[in-house]
Motif scaffolding. Structure first.
Motif, PDB file in Angstrom:
ATOM      1  N   PHE A  57       0.858  -1.174   0.000  1.00  0.00           N
ATOM      2  CA  PHE A  57       0.000   0.000   0.000  1.00  0.00           C
ATOM      3  C   PHE A  57       0.894   1.223   0.000  1.00  0.00           C
ATOM      4  O   PHE A  57       1.754   1.371   0.873  1.00  0.00           O
ATOM      5  N   SER A  58       0.704   2.108  -0.994  1.00  0.00           N
ATOM      6  CA  SER A  58       1.546   3.284  -1.167  1.00  0.00           C
ATOM      7  C   SER A  58       0.687   4.521  -1.323  1.00  0.00           C
ATOM      8  O   SER A  58      -0.522   4.440  -1.500  1.00  0.00           O
ATOM      9  N   SER A  59       1.346   5.668  -1.282  1.00  0.00           N
ATOM     10  CA  SER A  59       0.689   6.934  -1.595  1.00  0.00           C
ATOM     11  C   SER A  59       1.608   7.737  -2.509  1.00  0.00           C
ATOM     12  O   SER A  59       2.799   7.450  -2.630  1.00  0.00           O
ATOM     13  N   ALA A  60       1.064   8.750  -3.146  1.00  0.00           N
ATOM     14  CA  ALA A  60       1.776   9.459  -4.214  1.00  0.00           C
ATOM     15  C   ALA A  60       3.057  10.146  -3.743  1.00  0.00           C
ATOM     16  O   ALA A  60       4.063  10.124  -4.435  1.00  0.00           O
ATOM     17  N   PHE A  61       3.051  10.761  -2.590  1.00  0.00           N
ATOM     18  CA  PHE A  61       4.193  11.562  -2.153  1.00  0.00           C
ATOM     19  C   PHE A  61       4.997  10.879  -1.056  1.00  0.00           C
ATOM     20  O   PHE A  61       5.565  11.518  -0.190  1.00  0.00           O
ATOM     21  N   CYS A  62       5.078   9.581  -1.112  1.00  0.00           N
ATOM     22  CA  CYS A  62       5.738   8.784  -0.074  1.00  0.00           C
ATOM     23  C   CYS A  62       7.108   8.339  -0.587  1.00  0.00           C
ATOM     24  O   CYS A  62       7.191   7.461  -1.442  1.00  0.00           O
ATOM     25  N   ALA A  63       8.176   8.939  -0.061  1.00  0.00           N
ATOM     26  CA  ALA A  63       9.527   8.557  -0.485  1.00  0.00           C
ATOM     27  C   ALA A  63       9.884   7.126  -0.080  1.00  0.00           C
ATOM     28  O   ALA A  63      10.455   6.385  -0.888  1.00  0.00           O
ATOM     29  N   PRO A  64       9.563   6.683   1.146  1.00  0.00           N
ATOM     30  CA  PRO A  64       9.865   5.284   1.486  1.00  0.00           C
ATOM     31  C   PRO A  64       9.106   4.274   0.623  1.00  0.00           C
ATOM     32  O   PRO A  64       9.545   3.140   0.483  1.00  0.00           O
ATOM     33  N   CYS A  65       7.995   4.694   0.034  1.00  0.00           N
ATOM     34  CA  CYS A  65       7.231   3.786  -0.835  1.00  0.00           C
ATOM     35  C   CYS A  65       8.036   3.418  -2.073  1.00  0.00           C
ATOM     36  O   CYS A  65       8.008   2.274  -2.526  1.00  0.00           O
ATOM     37  N   ARG A  66       8.779   4.373  -2.613  1.00  0.00           N
ATOM     38  CA  ARG A  66       9.596   4.095  -3.797  1.00  0.00           C
ATOM     39  C   ARG A  66      10.727   3.128  -3.456  1.00  0.00           C
ATOM     40  O   ARG A  66      11.022   2.206  -4.218  1.00  0.00           O
ATOM     41  N   ALA A  67      11.352   3.328  -2.295  1.00  0.00           N
ATOM     42  CA  ALA A  67      12.418   2.419  -1.872  1.00  0.00           C
ATOM     43  C   ALA A  67      11.857   1.025  -1.604  1.00  0.00           C
ATOM     44  O   ALA A  67      12.481   0.016  -1.948  1.00  0.00           O
ATOM     45  N   THR A  68      10.671   0.960  -1.006  1.00  0.00           N
ATOM     46  CA  THR A  68      10.024  -0.325  -0.740  1.00  0.00           C
ATOM     47  C   THR A  68       9.692  -1.028  -2.044  1.00  0.00           C
ATOM     48  O   THR A  68       9.860  -2.245  -2.165  1.00  0.00           O
ATOM     49  N   ARG A  69       9.247  -0.286  -3.046  1.00  0.00           N
ATOM     50  CA  ARG A  69       8.939  -0.854  -4.359  1.00  0.00           C
ATOM     51  C   ARG A  69      10.181  -1.536  -4.940  1.00  0.00           C
ATOM     52  O   ARG A  69      10.103  -2.629  -5.488  1.00  0.00           O
ATOM     53  N   ARG A  70      11.351  -0.887  -4.810  1.00  0.00           N
ATOM     54  CA  ARG A  70      12.596  -1.468  -5.327  1.00  0.00           C
ATOM     55  C   ARG A  70      12.965  -2.748  -4.574  1.00  0.00           C
ATOM     56  O   ARG A  70      13.353  -3.747  -5.179  1.00  0.00           O
ATOM     57  N   VAL A  71      12.828  -2.719  -3.239  1.00  0.00           N
ATOM     58  CA  VAL A  71      13.154  -3.899  -2.433  1.00  0.00           C
ATOM     59  C   VAL A  71      12.254  -5.075  -2.819  1.00  0.00           C
ATOM     60  O   VAL A  71      12.725  -6.193  -3.024  1.00  0.00           O
ATOM     61  N   LEU A  72      10.957  -4.811  -2.933  1.00  0.00           N
ATOM     62  CA  LEU A  72      10.021  -5.889  -3.264  1.00  0.00           C
ATOM     63  C   LEU A  72      10.227  -6.397  -4.683  1.00  0.00           C
ATOM     64  O   LEU A  72      10.061  -7.590  -4.950  1.00  0.00           O
ATOM     65  N   ALA A  73      10.618  -5.517  -5.603  1.00  0.00           N
ATOM     66  CA  ALA A  73      10.917  -5.953  -6.973  1.00  0.00           C
ATOM     67  C   ALA A  73      12.134  -6.879  -6.982  1.00  0.00           C
ATOM     68  O   ALA A  73      12.153  -7.879  -7.705  1.00  0.00           O
ATOM     69  N   GLU A  74      13.138  -6.559  -6.175  1.00  0.00           N
ATOM     70  CA  GLU A  74      14.316  -7.426  -6.088  1.00  0.00           C
ATOM     71  C   GLU A  74      13.943  -8.796  -5.514  1.00  0.00           C
ATOM     72  O   GLU A  74      14.412  -9.822  -5.999  1.00  0.00           O
ATOM     73  N   VAL A  75      13.093  -8.793  -4.498  1.00  0.00           N
ATOM     74  CA  VAL A  75      12.690 -10.062  -3.876  1.00  0.00           C
ATOM     75  C   VAL A  75      11.893 -10.908  -4.860  1.00  0.00           C
ATOM     76  O   VAL A  75      12.131 -12.114  -4.985  1.00  0.00           O
ATOM     77  N   THR A  76      10.958 -10.297  -5.589  1.00  0.00           N
ATOM     78  CA  THR A  76      10.159 -11.071  -6.544  1.00  0.00           C
ATOM     79  C   THR A  76      11.018 -11.606  -7.687  1.00  0.00           C
ATOM     80  O   THR A  76      10.712 -12.654  -8.242  1.00  0.00           O
ATOM     81  N   ALA A  77      12.091 -10.895  -8.023  1.00  0.00           N
ATOM     82  CA  ALA A  77      12.997 -11.392  -9.067  1.00  0.00           C
ATOM     83  C   ALA A  77      13.815 -12.582  -8.559  1.00  0.00           C
ATOM     84  O   ALA A  77      14.177 -13.470  -9.329  1.00  0.00           O
ATOM     85  N   MET A  78      14.086 -12.620  -7.257  1.00  0.00           N
ATOM     86  CA  MET A  78      14.901 -13.689  -6.678  1.00  0.00           C
ATOM     87  C   MET A  78      14.095 -14.948  -6.353  1.00  0.00           C
ATOM     88  O   MET A  78      14.630 -16.049  -6.432  1.00  0.00           O
ATOM     89  N   VAL A  79      12.828 -14.771  -5.961  1.00  0.00           N
ATOM     90  CA  VAL A  79      12.026 -15.899  -5.479  1.00  0.00           C
ATOM     91  C   VAL A  79      10.953 -16.235  -6.512  1.00  0.00           C
ATOM     92  O   VAL A  79      10.061 -15.431  -6.765  1.00  0.00           O
ATOM     93  N   PRO A  80      11.005 -17.407  -7.130  1.00  0.00           N
ATOM     94  CA  PRO A  80      10.001 -17.765  -8.136  1.00  0.00           C
ATOM     95  C   PRO A  80       8.621 -17.981  -7.507  1.00  0.00           C
ATOM     96  O   PRO A  80       8.496 -18.451  -6.384  1.00  0.00           O
TER      97      PRO A  80
END
Length: 137
Positions: A57-80
């Motif tokens: 769950f994110s909001s438009a002006f949330c800086a930690p949301c962008r960092a969280t998006r990157r972390v979760l993208a890395e995890v989904t790329a690593m775990v099938p």
């Protein structure tokens, strides 16, 4: 003199509260109230993952949301078999209220059936997310 003592006590209490909040932010944990809650693809607008789903769950002006998006993208790329779904909290207020989302980013770890297994309020660490996925599978 009494005013100075009160001021020092208030500052000490506020500092202790701030340190405690900072340590708890982003931790992946279990809430008993989440045990019965289940989500499906229609509510999310996307398909659930074969093994698990990371629901952010994110909001438009949330800086930690962008960092969280990157972390979760890395995890989904690593775990099938793991999907990452991001929802704008402002556009889905009914779902936010139903799931008790109090801040963004909030990440819910769903198992293959859409049941909430873990949750993290704040920016989670990659290792914590991977460990939570081990319990979702």
């Amino acid at each position: 003199m009494t005013g100075l003592v009160v001021c020092v006590l208030v500052l000490a209490a506020a500092s202790a509260f701030g340190v405690l909040q900072r340590r708890r932010s982003g931790r992946v944990g279990v809430r008993v109230r989440d045990g019965e809650k289940r989500l499906d693809a229609a509510e999310l607008g996307e398909a659930l993952g074969e093994r698990a789903t990371l629901l952010q769950f994110s909001s438009a002006f949330c800086a930690p949301c962008r960092a969280t998006r990157r972390v979760l993208a890395e995890v989904t790329a690593m775990v099938p078999g793991v999907a990452h779904v991001e929802i704008d909290a402002e556009q889905h207020l009914d779902l936010v209220r139903r799931l008790d989302i109090l801040k963004t980013p909030t990440v819910l770890v769903l198992d293959a059936d859409g049941r909430i297994v873990r949750r993290a309020a704040g920016q989670p660490r990659k290792a914590d997310v991977i460990a939570a996925l081990g319990e979702a599978v």
